[in-house]
Design an enzyme around this catalytic site. Sequence first.
Site, short mmCIF file in Angstrom:
data_model
loop_
_atom_site.label_atom_id
_atom_site.label_comp_id
_atom_site.label_asym_id
_atom_site.label_seq_id
_atom_site.Cartn_x
_atom_site.Cartn_y
_atom_site.Cartn_z
N ARG A 94 0.79 -0.81 0.25
CA ARG A 94 -0.25 0.03 0.08
C ARG A 94 0.90 1.03 0.02
NH1 ARG A 94 -1.92 -3.85 3.90
NH2 ARG A 94 -3.87 -4.44 3.69
N LYS A 150 -1.31 -2.42 8.24
CA LYS A 150 -2.61 -1.86 8.44
C LYS A 150 -2.22 -2.61 10.62
CE LYS A 150 -5.74 -0.93 6.05
NZ LYS A 150 -7.26 -1.07 5.07
#
Length: 298
Positions: free
Chosen positions: A151, A175
């Site tokens: 990401r 995350k």
Amino acid sequence: MNSKNIEIIRDFLSYIANERKFSKHTVRNYKNDLEQFDKFLSQYDDDINFINLDKTAIQFYIKYCSKKNFSDKTLLRRIASIKSMYKYLTYQGVVDYNITSMLILPKITKKIPNYLSEKEIIKLMSLPDLNTIKGNMHKSILEVFYSTGLRISELVRIKNKNVDYNKKNIRILGKGNKERIVILGSKAADAIKNYLRVSKNSHNIYLYPSSYNVDSHISESYVYKMVKGYLVKVTNNEEMSPHSLRHSFATHLLNNGADLVSVKELLGHEDLSSTQVYTHMSTERIKKIYKQTHPHGE
């Protein structure tokens, strides 16, 4: 807005930012989603707060959002924000039980992710000017995106010490402050080495330091605009973004024989259902196998 709800949102955002270590971008999305939910509730009664709410009100909100023709992605994110907040409230003992646990969710049409073909990837990687420091940096960023499926929030925060050139992997903080190891392909490793050689940034904390503060990392907005600028030169699809390289990473792995569970781990997905969106895009591989193995396949 209800004053009690404002307090709850503030405490929840503080929790996910400071304890869960969510990115600023994610925290900002949660803030917007929950404030919109509170705004919706206040239309009916200023005294309604999240604590004395029942799930019927949330169902009405979901129907309201659906009628507004929000995209599936936006709708899912808003629901996820509400569910996360109630999970937090339950954990903190503010509410007796999580009213969102039995929510009936709307049917979502899974959208095909935008991704580049392997030929377009080759063209993309040939675009940066390797006679300049900036060009070498851009080349390495593009290669790392495609090699690892990271990401954008993960890529900008890569630290030099976490890149292992011998084992060809990178330790990533993803995350929810969760660590994982991603594989670094040879082309990406070489691109990083060339970039560090010409930029002399190997002694900085971050692989891609900020040009204003070497103790900080490059901004997500800079990387987004930079990658977007290269993508428009290889495709007419205006929806392409840095995340499209993550989609390309997953799609090409599956098309070339990787199993879904391995791709899930490499992407850092918590749930296999998040990875399954890519399975329908491996049809070319399926057709190839069919032709090779079925007696009447040709």
